[in-house]
Design an enzyme around this catalytic site. Structure first.
Site, PDB file in Angstrom:
ATOM      1  N   HIS A 123      38.152 114.789  17.305  1.00  0.00           N
ATOM      2  CA  HIS A 123      37.290 115.064  18.457  1.00  0.00           C
ATOM      3  C   HIS A 123      36.391 113.832  18.631  1.00  0.00           C
ATOM      4  O   HIS A 123      36.054 113.166  17.654  1.00  0.00           O
ATOM      5  CB  HIS A 123      36.446 116.291  18.095  1.00  0.00           C
ATOM      6  N   ASP A 200      35.196 117.355   9.222  1.00  0.00           N
ATOM      7  CA  ASP A 200      34.702 118.069  10.393  1.00  0.00           C
ATOM      8  C   ASP A 200      35.367 119.448  10.384  1.00  0.00           C
ATOM      9  O   ASP A 200      36.557 119.573  10.671  1.00  0.00           O
ATOM     10  CB  ASP A 200      35.078 117.257  11.644  1.00  0.00           C
ATOM     11  N   GLN A 203      36.504 123.417  13.761  1.00  0.00           N
ATOM     12  CA  GLN A 203      37.593 124.317  14.168  1.00  0.00           C
ATOM     13  C   GLN A 203      38.108 125.168  13.021  1.00  0.00           C
ATOM     14  O   GLN A 203      38.738 126.197  13.247  1.00  0.00           O
ATOM     15  CB  GLN A 203      38.769 123.514  14.751  1.00  0.00           C
ATOM     16  N   LYS A 226      31.228 128.364  17.066  1.00  0.00           N
ATOM     17  CA  LYS A 226      32.688 128.524  16.958  1.00  0.00           C
ATOM     18  C   LYS A 226      33.020 129.738  16.102  1.00  0.00           C
ATOM     19  O   LYS A 226      34.175 130.109  15.968  1.00  0.00           O
ATOM     20  CB  LYS A 226      33.325 127.296  16.301  1.00  0.00           C
ATOM     21  N   CYS A 364      38.144 116.607  24.613  1.00  0.00           N
ATOM     22  CA  CYS A 364      37.326 115.640  23.853  1.00  0.00           C
ATOM     23  C   CYS A 364      38.156 114.983  22.743  1.00  0.00           C
ATOM     24  O   CYS A 364      37.642 114.711  21.648  1.00  0.00           O
ATOM     25  CB  CYS A 364      36.081 116.277  23.254  1.00  0.00           C
TER      26      CYS A 364
HETATM   27  N1  PMP Z   1      34.744 118.662  16.154  1.00  0.00           N
HETATM   28  C1  PMP Z   1      35.672 119.519  16.580  1.00  0.00           C
HETATM   29  C2  PMP Z   1      37.013 119.535  15.903  1.00  0.00           C
HETATM   30  C3  PMP Z   1      35.383 120.379  17.631  1.00  0.00           C
HETATM   31  O1  PMP Z   1      36.305 121.226  18.065  1.00  0.00           O
HETATM   32  C4  PMP Z   1      34.100 120.346  18.221  1.00  0.00           C
HETATM   33  C5  PMP Z   1      33.743 121.272  19.370  1.00  0.00           C
HETATM   34  N2  PMP Z   1      34.699 121.305  20.392  1.00  0.00           N
HETATM   35  C6  PMP Z   1      33.166 119.442  17.730  1.00  0.00           C
HETATM   36  C7  PMP Z   1      33.524 118.621  16.693  1.00  0.00           C
HETATM   37  C8  PMP Z   1      31.789 119.342  18.303  1.00  0.00           C
HETATM   38  O2  PMP Z   1      31.081 120.518  18.069  1.00  0.00           O
HETATM   39  P1  PMP Z   1      29.659 120.764  18.775  1.00  0.00           P
HETATM   40  O3  PMP Z   1      29.863 120.474  20.219  1.00  0.00           O
HETATM   41  O4  PMP Z   1      29.389 122.205  18.485  1.00  0.00           O
HETATM   42  O5  PMP Z   1      28.702 119.841  18.134  1.00  0.00           O
END
Ligand code: PMP
Length: 406
Positions: A123, A200, A203, A226, A364
């Site tokens: 991401h 990270d 997910q 999430k 993203c």
């Molecule tokens: N990493 C991953 C794999 C994600 O799916 C997301 C959220 N789509 C994020 C980071 C960022 O999370 P947040 O917007 O809650 O900070």
């Protein structure tokens, strides 16, 4: 899976009763954010109705109650991720802030000649902060490539890791493809050259209960929203030894020991990284969300979601011209797809008219889209409160969209 209490679970989620465009809502955008059960909503209402107060520095009853509840949530989260010490659990505003916090800390430690490894499946929030850190330090960003099925190329990883590698950052599960990455193997290999690893877990957290001690991971970051919690709150797990070494991310109240105009000294962990008034209610509600998910049980959730994934994959594969991106052996309940000759946005718009929420776009994760040479995908992501009927509704809606757009 026959004995999963899906009817009872669905009653916990008020939003699942609503209609969208006159049709029952079918919410399949869980990888973007999950829905909130009434147990968590009640916790938020109770906080603001009964004990809303600032924490840690008040002698009055409300402040003490809020402090106790906030620290109890930290403890629940510690137990959930099996961290050894409560000081290793830092409340953040979410995964993005957790990664930026660590990248900021490393921007004071790395230098030219050092190397860091990012995976091709990340991401943007696990790419951009590190690019900034590399710009500042002169460290080199190296990319662990992906394979056509959406898995990481672990042979290439073996070649990338060397004595200059200082840090590796990879997601546990890809938000765009659903691939579950072999993080244990990734961590073990990094350890051999003394590199730190940040995972990270944004997910993974709604699907897999990570054990940070068993993984021997240095940093693990998640977002509450999430996993049935509120937005704007998350947690960074960091090994105490690392957090003690890293420079604070933000200055302000709460994170200090002594302040004078000549010199400031910092508070101990976890407060050193928690400047300012935090999202108190969010932290407490995050604890309630973790309780809720554990009551259902992560093993039962994983099994049920796997069955949803298998059914949806089989049914979608049968649609002529439909291509699924990401067919890794180990994957969670995310299906990213396109239909030949049709823009993903158009499919998303039509299925929304039928009450079905999916996400369209690059999720993203632009480098993944570039790898497949596509602008984006339609992404359906399932949670434990989705049903097999909803899978069927998606399949029928996609067929209809195809008919209308072909
Ligand atoms: N990493 C991953 C794999 C994600 O799916 C997301 C959220 N789509 C994020 C980071 C960022 O999370 P947040 O917007 O809650 O900070």
């Amino acid at each position: 899976m026959t004995n999963f209490p899906i009817d009872k679970i669905r009653l916990d989620f008020p939003i699942l009763q609503r209609k969208v465009n006159g049709k029952p809502l079918v919410y399949l955008d869980n990888a973007a954010t999950s829905q909130t059960p009434k147990q968590v909503i009640d916790c938020i209402v109770e906080y603001y109705s009964l004990y809303n107060a600032n924490i840690h520095r008040g002698v009055h009853t409300l402040s003490q109650e809020a402090t106790d509840a906030y620290e109890a949530a930290r403890e629940k989260i510690r137990v959930h991720f099996n961290a050894k010490h409560r000081e290793e659990i830092i409340f953040t505003s979410g995964t993005t802030e957790g990664i930026n916090l660590v990248a900021h800390g490393f921007s004071k430690r790395l230098k030219k000649g050092d190397e860091v490894i990012v995976s091709a499946l990340e991401h943007h929030s696990n790419i951009v902060p590190w690019q900034m850190m590399c710009e500042e330090t002169g460290a080199k960003l190296r990319v662990l490539p992906m394979l056509p099925n959406g898995e990481l190329d672990m042979n290439a990883y073996a070649d990338l890791v060397n004595a200059n590698t200082k840090l590796v950052f990879v997601n546990h599960i890809s938000n765009a493809l659903g691939t579950i990455n072999p993080i244990k193997q990734i961590i073990e290999k990094a350890k051999k050259v003394g590199a730190a690893v940040l995972i990270d877990g944004a997910q993974a957290a709604p699907h897999i209960k990570a054990d940070v001690q068993d993984l021997d991971v240095d940093f693990y970051v998640v977002s509450a929203h999430k996993m049935c919690g509120p937005t704007g709150v998350g947690v960074l797990f960091g090994k105490k030894t690392w957090l003690e070494k890293l420079h604070p991310y933000q200055g302000g109240g709460e994170m200090i020991d002594q302040v004078s105009f000549e010199q400031t000294t910092y508070a101990g962990l976890p407060h050193k990284f928690e400047a300012g008034t935090p999202n108190i209610c969010g932290g407490i509600a995050f604890g309630a969300a973790i309780d809720y998910m554990n009551t259902i049980g992560f093993e039962a959730i994983a099994q049920y979601e796997h069955d949803l994934l298998v059914k949806a994959t089989q049914a979608l594969f049968e649609i002529d011209g439909l291509k699924i991106y990401g067919t890794a052996k180990e994957k969670t309940s995310v299906i990213s797809f396109n239909i030949e000759g049709i823009h993903p946005y158009d499919i998303g718009t039509i299925v929304d008219k039928l009450g079905i929420a999916v996400r369209t776009g690059h999720h993203c994760a632009k480098p993944i889209m570039d790898y497949y040479k596509i602008p984006g995908t339609v992404r359906a992501s399932f949670a434990f409160y989705n049903t097999f009927e909803e899978v069927e509704a998606l399949v029928q809606a996609v067929k209809k969209a195809k008919e209308m757009l072909s």
